[in-house]
Motif scaffolding. Sequence first.
Motif, PDB file in Angstrom:
ATOM      1  N   TRP A 185       0.839  -1.197   0.000  1.00 29.81           N
ATOM      2  CA  TRP A 185       0.000   0.000   0.000  1.00 29.81           C
ATOM      3  C   TRP A 185       0.874   1.247   0.000  1.00 29.81           C
ATOM      4  O   TRP A 185       1.991   1.225   0.507  1.00 29.81           O
ATOM      5  CB  TRP A 185      -0.910   0.018   1.230  1.00 29.81           C
ATOM      6  N   ARG A 215      -7.132   1.265   1.569  1.00 30.33           N
ATOM      7  CA  ARG A 215      -7.084   0.878   2.989  1.00 30.33           C
ATOM      8  C   ARG A 215      -7.342   2.140   3.806  1.00 30.33           C
ATOM      9  O   ARG A 215      -6.631   3.142   3.659  1.00 30.33           O
ATOM     10  CB  ARG A 215      -5.736   0.265   3.349  1.00 30.33           C
ATOM     11  N   GLU A 220     -10.053  -2.676   4.336  1.00 31.80           N
ATOM     12  CA  GLU A 220      -9.442  -2.751   3.014  1.00 31.80           C
ATOM     13  C   GLU A 220     -10.551  -3.022   2.009  1.00 31.80           C
ATOM     14  O   GLU A 220     -11.230  -4.050   2.064  1.00 31.80           O
ATOM     15  CB  GLU A 220      -8.380  -3.854   2.968  1.00 31.80           C
TER      16      GLU A 220
END
Length: 322
Positions: free
Chosen positions: A36, A132, A217
């Motif tokens: 991420w 996220r 997420e």
Amino acid sequence: MNTRSQQFHVWQRLAVLIWLFNGPAILAADPTPPGWSLTWNDEFDGKTIDPKKWDFDLGNGFYNYDANQWIHGWGNNELQYYTSDSRNAFLKNGQLHIRVLKESLHNCGYTSARMKTRTRDGRPLFNQTYGRFEFRAKLPTGQGIWPALWMLPQDEKYGPWAASGEIDVLEARGQEPNKILGTIHYGSRWPANAHSGGEYTFPDGGTIADFHTYAVEWEPGEIRWFVDDHQYATKKSWWSSSKTENGQGAKPKTAADLNPWPAPFNQPFYLVMNVAIGGNFLGNPDASTTFPAEMIVDYVRVYEKTDGYEPPPPREKSSLPF
């Protein structure tokens, strides 16, 4: 523990080793979860709440233009009046405090705050499709206290709630401090709305009164919930319909009544943080409830998936409402 969790804990242990040699200042910079990249955050390190990031909902309800009536208590018979007063929302020692006071204001018995990233002065502040969404917070407890960290659609493309969706990263009943819920709301507009999700019970006497990291997420066709990087729920099925009958939401009867999958969770959502009091979800405070009640948020961080997102898998037949 899943692979992503294992990777994250390896980074945590590495950060501790770095701290042993370099001091606590470096440890304060938490590692980015593997896979991420950070797109938006608020560490609450300033002296005042950043108006370029947050606005406030105010009052004790909203006007429903479809029904041409005022909906008091935010549709849940809640008892608080939301303000932007610095007694209800403020920064202290690098943390955000949302404080509920037991006081009378505009025929309500409590004041609190509900912060959001939708718009300010007509300009969008922050919203994102997929990613996220992570909050580190400690939550208030007590009968009738309802803290929540959640998301709403920037634009109601598919119609009023819940046809355009809602993602609850976390909500808790203050009288059940060892348990939290993660939920999605979807379907048709009220009263033909639907919801699903999961709940998590803290092990070993843990409660919401301690700091924990709560995250969702969200990818095309899948939403996952985490506490302290432990995945406790996954949803891969939902539906959305803009069908109405007599001015109200109606349950779809055929596939032609459905919005394209994975609606409604394929549009930008914005962030919301609040503490509500009383109402249908958990009941009202009683003599045992202590005020002021306070939610403390250490940070909010939003990430994008580094390698992008795969197209959603086909809709599961079990998700169809007919």
